[in-house]
Write a protein that holds these residues in place. Structure first.
Motif, PDB file in Angstrom:
ATOM      1  N   GLY A 261     -59.026  37.506  25.692  1.00 49.75           N
ATOM      2  CA  GLY A 261     -58.449  37.593  27.035  1.00 49.75           C
ATOM      3  C   GLY A 261     -59.214  38.558  27.923  1.00 49.75           C
ATOM      4  O   GLY A 261     -59.480  38.271  29.107  1.00 49.75           O
ATOM      5  N   LEU A 262     -59.592  39.710  27.352  1.00 51.45           N
ATOM      6  CA  LEU A 262     -60.383  40.691  28.100  1.00 51.45           C
ATOM      7  C   LEU A 262     -61.733  40.101  28.493  1.00 51.45           C
ATOM      8  O   LEU A 262     -62.209  40.281  29.632  1.00 51.45           O
ATOM      9  N   SER A 263     -62.354  39.396  27.571  1.00 48.13           N
ATOM     10  CA  SER A 263     -63.656  38.797  27.841  1.00 48.13           C
ATOM     11  C   SER A 263     -63.564  37.750  28.954  1.00 48.13           C
ATOM     12  O   SER A 263     -64.421  37.704  29.850  1.00 48.13           O
ATOM     13  N   TYR A 264     -62.532  36.945  28.901  1.00 49.85           N
ATOM     14  CA  TYR A 264     -62.362  35.923  29.936  1.00 49.85           C
ATOM     15  C   TYR A 264     -62.155  36.561  31.300  1.00 49.85           C
ATOM     16  O   TYR A 264     -62.755  36.140  32.304  1.00 49.85           O
ATOM     17  N   GLY A 265     -61.331  37.589  31.347  1.00 47.45           N
ATOM     18  CA  GLY A 265     -61.069  38.251  32.624  1.00 47.45           C
ATOM     19  C   GLY A 265     -62.307  38.899  33.222  1.00 47.45           C
ATOM     20  O   GLY A 265     -62.500  38.888  34.447  1.00 47.45           O
ATOM     21  N   LEU A 266     -63.181  39.449  32.401  1.00 52.32           N
ATOM     22  CA  LEU A 266     -64.362  40.158  32.896  1.00 52.32           C
ATOM     23  C   LEU A 266     -65.553  39.227  33.140  1.00 52.32           C
ATOM     24  O   LEU A 266     -66.422  39.544  33.981  1.00 52.32           O
ATOM     25  N   ASN A 267     -65.606  38.110  32.421  1.00 53.20           N
ATOM     26  CA  ASN A 267     -66.806  37.264  32.489  1.00 53.20           C
ATOM     27  C   ASN A 267     -66.609  35.913  33.148  1.00 53.20           C
ATOM     28  O   ASN A 267     -67.579  35.162  33.317  1.00 53.20           O
ATOM     29  N   LYS A 268     -65.380  35.567  33.552  1.00 50.95           N
ATOM     30  CA  LYS A 268     -65.145  34.224  34.070  1.00 50.95           C
ATOM     31  C   LYS A 268     -65.881  33.933  35.366  1.00 50.95           C
ATOM     32  O   LYS A 268     -66.195  32.771  35.666  1.00 50.95           O
ATOM     33  N   ASP A 269     -66.154  34.980  36.162  1.00 55.30           N
ATOM     34  CA  ASP A 269     -66.840  34.773  37.442  1.00 55.30           C
ATOM     35  C   ASP A 269     -68.348  34.927  37.339  1.00 55.30           C
ATOM     36  O   ASP A 269     -69.061  34.831  38.343  1.00 55.30           O
ATOM     37  N   VAL A 270     -68.848  35.186  36.112  1.00 55.02           N
ATOM     38  CA  VAL A 270     -70.290  35.350  35.915  1.00 55.02           C
ATOM     39  C   VAL A 270     -70.938  33.978  35.756  1.00 55.02           C
ATOM     40  O   VAL A 270     -70.419  33.104  35.048  1.00 55.02           O
ATOM     41  N   ASP A 271     -72.044  33.778  36.434  1.00 57.53           N
ATOM     42  CA  ASP A 271     -72.796  32.535  36.296  1.00 57.53           C
ATOM     43  C   ASP A 271     -73.589  32.618  34.989  1.00 57.53           C
ATOM     44  O   ASP A 271     -74.690  33.184  34.945  1.00 57.53           O
ATOM     45  N   LEU A 272     -73.040  32.042  33.941  1.00 58.18           N
ATOM     46  CA  LEU A 272     -73.637  32.184  32.620  1.00 58.18           C
ATOM     47  C   LEU A 272     -74.972  31.465  32.490  1.00 58.18           C
ATOM     48  O   LEU A 272     -75.736  31.735  31.563  1.00 58.18           O
ATOM     49  N   ASP A 273     -75.279  30.537  33.423  1.00 56.22           N
ATOM     50  CA  ASP A 273     -76.567  29.856  33.375  1.00 56.22           C
ATOM     51  C   ASP A 273     -77.702  30.737  33.872  1.00 56.22           C
ATOM     52  O   ASP A 273     -78.855  30.569  33.464  1.00 56.22           O
ATOM     53  N   ASN A 274     -77.368  31.695  34.736  1.00 56.80           N
ATOM     54  CA  ASN A 274     -78.404  32.534  35.344  1.00 56.80           C
ATOM     55  C   ASN A 274     -78.261  34.011  35.008  1.00 56.80           C
ATOM     56  O   ASN A 274     -79.241  34.762  35.059  1.00 56.80           O
ATOM     57  N   ASP A 275     -77.059  34.452  34.696  1.00 53.34           N
ATOM     58  CA  ASP A 275     -76.815  35.867  34.443  1.00 53.34           C
ATOM     59  C   ASP A 275     -76.230  36.060  33.050  1.00 53.34           C
ATOM     60  O   ASP A 275     -75.585  35.167  32.497  1.00 53.34           O
TER      61      ASP A 275
END
Length: 685
Positions: A261-275
């Motif tokens: 849950g913590l990971s989703y909250g902190l990383n959901k807005d990160v563009d995982l393809d580029n960042d």
């Protein structure tokens, strides 16, 4: 013509041919019923399901849910150890639970991916992947190879071959494997890149301390701390509070949910393809159960020989856990059937892109603590894993790698054998100490195959050299023995000889005489023979055969075996309660650590069967052997010496006649005459 008659007469009188004919005839008559019994043994469910108590359903459902919840984080973590994608850890977890419902002989044992199998699979993947095969294909080929080995050993009842691995070798190997597994989690715990090999990993860890990734370290170490705290809470307050007990049991799943849950909250807005995410995530993608597909034959041939080590590790771990919890909870497992199950589940599991599996200590302990009543829990646990495969893929994607590493570290920490155990080997047997050190250091710094192989080879070489240079003893006095008394004593002796007569042993006692030294190769075979004889010709307070309660335990394997032993020996009435077991050690010149531990297990099993009043006595034990017992931590005292009776110590008698007739601890029960002659009964063993 005379030649033909002589030839025919010779055939008729030939001892070997006549014996072969007799045995072939007996085998042919017994074959139909024996075949039916053999096949029924392979599906134990047909024996215990008719006696299933409907009141057990709630316990089994609770256990199934608990194990299923625990399987999800562990299967993902152990797939990570095996260097395969996490989804294949889940793929490895559902079928073993369903098959165990039909084929298992332990109510407590939980099977599936384990840390040890993950490590041994990873070693093979690291080498074979150089030939262009994918890690998952290699893992499936290893699983099929392990399955073939286990089926061969189980179906032909060759489990005794596993006795060639002594306890010191096994403990050295397991401890080193646990350390290697934990060292392998350093990249995920600290966010750094390290090389391969124990020495390289340790060097790279300290060299890259300034490069540790803060968020990753925080997630990993806090996860370890949280897991340990919940474990300690359960140990301290779990028996008083049901809520604390449940939290402690589900601690891995709770940590997984919190940090996912913590990971989703902190990383959901990160563009995982580029960042890059704030900390590394597992990115597990589950698309459902794949269509069954057999591993490539070429790949199987490449990994088959190397899969011996995973098979040995899986078989030893699986059987040790099953037997341990069976003893703890009052039922008996079928060792050969457990190996057949292990082979079947690995063989068919490999068709679903799975890694090799076996019994898991932590999950089995949790399963037992929930009050599980039968293997029915496997249906619920397997169903829970299938639910995760199809419905939880989106959540599993966000699991932090550091959280999986934390779960692994805490799970394998407890399997490291404490240093005091190796110090005990040093005190008891220098040979065992050297074997354990070979197994430990070579596994730690070279490989598991080299570690186990070198240690086992050292043990066997030492034994062969001991046989080659065995010393003889010059005798000046010969004891008078009547011609009617045979010179060779059987392995299990049922009567005591004096100079002129043979007198019988009381019905509540058993006397055994060893025909060889007690070492790792034969120790548990001797132990099994002794226990079988006691259960055949004596009753126990735990379960007199005539008074077995079908609600006492789910398992009928022990009861069926006991009935077969007594029927074979012609025992049709409830025999006397066992009180005394005497071990004649006069021919034992050498014993090793495994031998002493096997006798310790015999003592524990006797008390489990017959109650705490059962006494294990020794006769004519050599000083060097007694010294090894004492250094191992087993107190002994000489009957009649100034030492006197010592608390929790086992007595050593000088005269076997006194040992079997000393009635200090005897209790007469079940209405059996204690001093009644038992020669006729005991000769049938």
């Amino acid at each position: 013509m005379n030649y033909a008659r002589r030839f025919k007469s010779g055939l008729a009188a030939d001892y070997t041919l006549q014996r072969t004919k007799r045995y072939a005839s007996q085998g042919a008559r017994a074959l139909p019923q024996g075949t039916v019994n053999y096949l029924l043994e392979k599906v134990p469910i047909v024996h215990w399901l008719p006696r299933y108590n409907p009141r057990w359903v709630l316990n089994d459902v609770l256990a199934g849910v608990t194990v299923g919840v625990l399987l999800i984080p562990q299967s993902l973590a152990y797939a990570k150890i095996a260097t395969i994608d996490g989804q294949y850890g889940l793929m490895s977890s559902w079928l073993p639970n369903f098959l165990y419902f039909f084929m298992g002989t332990s109510k407590d044992l939980s099977t599936g991916p384990t840390s040890l199998m993950g490590l041994l699979t990873a070693e093979i993947i690291r080498d074979v992947s150089k030939d262009g095969f994918t890690p998952q294909a290699i893992a499936s080929a290893v699983a099929m190879s392990v399955g073939i080995y286990a089926l061969a050993v189980g179906l032909f009842k060759l489990g005794f071959l596993l006795n060639f691995i002594s306890l010191p070798v096994l403990n050295g190997f397991i401890s080193a494997a646990a350390i290697v597994i934990m060292l392998g989690q350093i990249p995920s715990l600290f966010g750094v890149t390290v090389g391969t090999g124990t020495g390289t990993i340790i060097h790279d860890l300290f060299a890259q301390i300034p490069d540790f990734d803060g968020p990753t370290v925080g997630v990993g170490l806090s996860g370890i701390l949280l897991l340990v705290l919940m474990q300690k809470m359960g140990q301290r307050w779990g028996k008083k509070s049901k809520v604390v007990w449940i939290i402690a049991l589900a601690r891995s799943f709770i940590v997984l949910v919190i940090y996912t849950g913590l990971s989703y909250g902190l990383n959901k807005d990160v563009d995982l393809d580029n960042d890059d995410p704030i900390f590394a995530i597992s990115k597990v993608k589950s698309t459902g159960i794949a269509a069954p597909k057999m591993p490539e034959g070429t790949l199987i041939s490449k990994v088959f020989a190397r899969s011996v080590a995973p098979f040995i590790a899986a078989a030893l771990e699986h059987l040790a856990i099953a037997k341990g919890f069976g003893r703890k909870n009052g039922y008996t497992i079928d060792q050969s059937q457990e190996l057949v199950y292990l082979g079947t589940t690995n063989f068919f599991n490999s068709f679903f892109s799975s890694m090799a599996v076996g019994g898991a200590m932590s999950r089995t302990a949790v399963n037992s603590d929930t009050g599980v009543k039968s293997p029915t829990y496997g249906l619920v646990a397997g169903g829970f894993v299938i639910l995760a495969i199809y419905e939880l893929s989106g959540a599993l994607f966000w699991i932090p790698k550091a959280t999986l590493a934390a779960i692994i570290v805490v799970a394998v920490w407890h399997i490291i054998v404490p240093p005091k155990e190796f110090y005990k080997y040093w005190k008891t047997s220098f040979v065992d100490f050297v074997a354990s050190m070979l197994s430990f250091w070579l596994t730690l710094f070279v490989s598991s195959e080299v570690g186990i192989g070198s240690a086992v080879g050292f043990n066997i070489a030492h034994y062969l050299l001991t046989l080659a240079f065995t010393r003889i003893t010059r005798t000046t006095n010969v004891e008078h023995r009547p011609a009617s008394v045979p010179r060779t004593a059987p392995q299990i002796t049922s009567m005591v000889m004096n100079d002129e007569v043979a007198y019988t042993i009381p019905l509540d006692a058993q006397l055994f005489k060893f025909s060889r030294d007690i070492i790792f190769m034969n120790a548990y075979n001797f132990k099994g023979q002794c226990l079988d004889a006691v259960q055949t010709f004596n009753s126990g307070t735990a379960a007199p055969l005539s008074r077995l309660d079908p609600n006492r335990t789910w398992s009928v394997a022990g009861e069926r075996r006991l009935r077969q032993l007594r029927a074979r020996a012609g025992v049709h009435e409830e025999p006397a309660l066992i009180q005394t077991v005497v071990l004649d050690m006069s021919t034992v010149q050498r014993i090793d650590t495994t031998g002493i531990q096997a006798l310790r297990d015999l003592q524990a099993d006797l008390r489990k069967f017959g109650g705490d009043n059962v006494e294990l006595r020794f006769v004519d034990m050599r000083d060097n052997v007694a010294g090894q017992f004492r250094r191992y931590g087993w107190p002994l005292y000489q009957v009649g010496s100034e030492e006197g009776d010592i608390d929790n110590a086992s007595p050593i008698y000088s005269d076997v006649r006194v040992a079997v007739r000393d009635r200090r601890n005897t209790i007469t029960t079940l209405g059996s005459p204690i001093e009644k002659s038992s020669v006729e009964l005991k000769e049938k063993v």
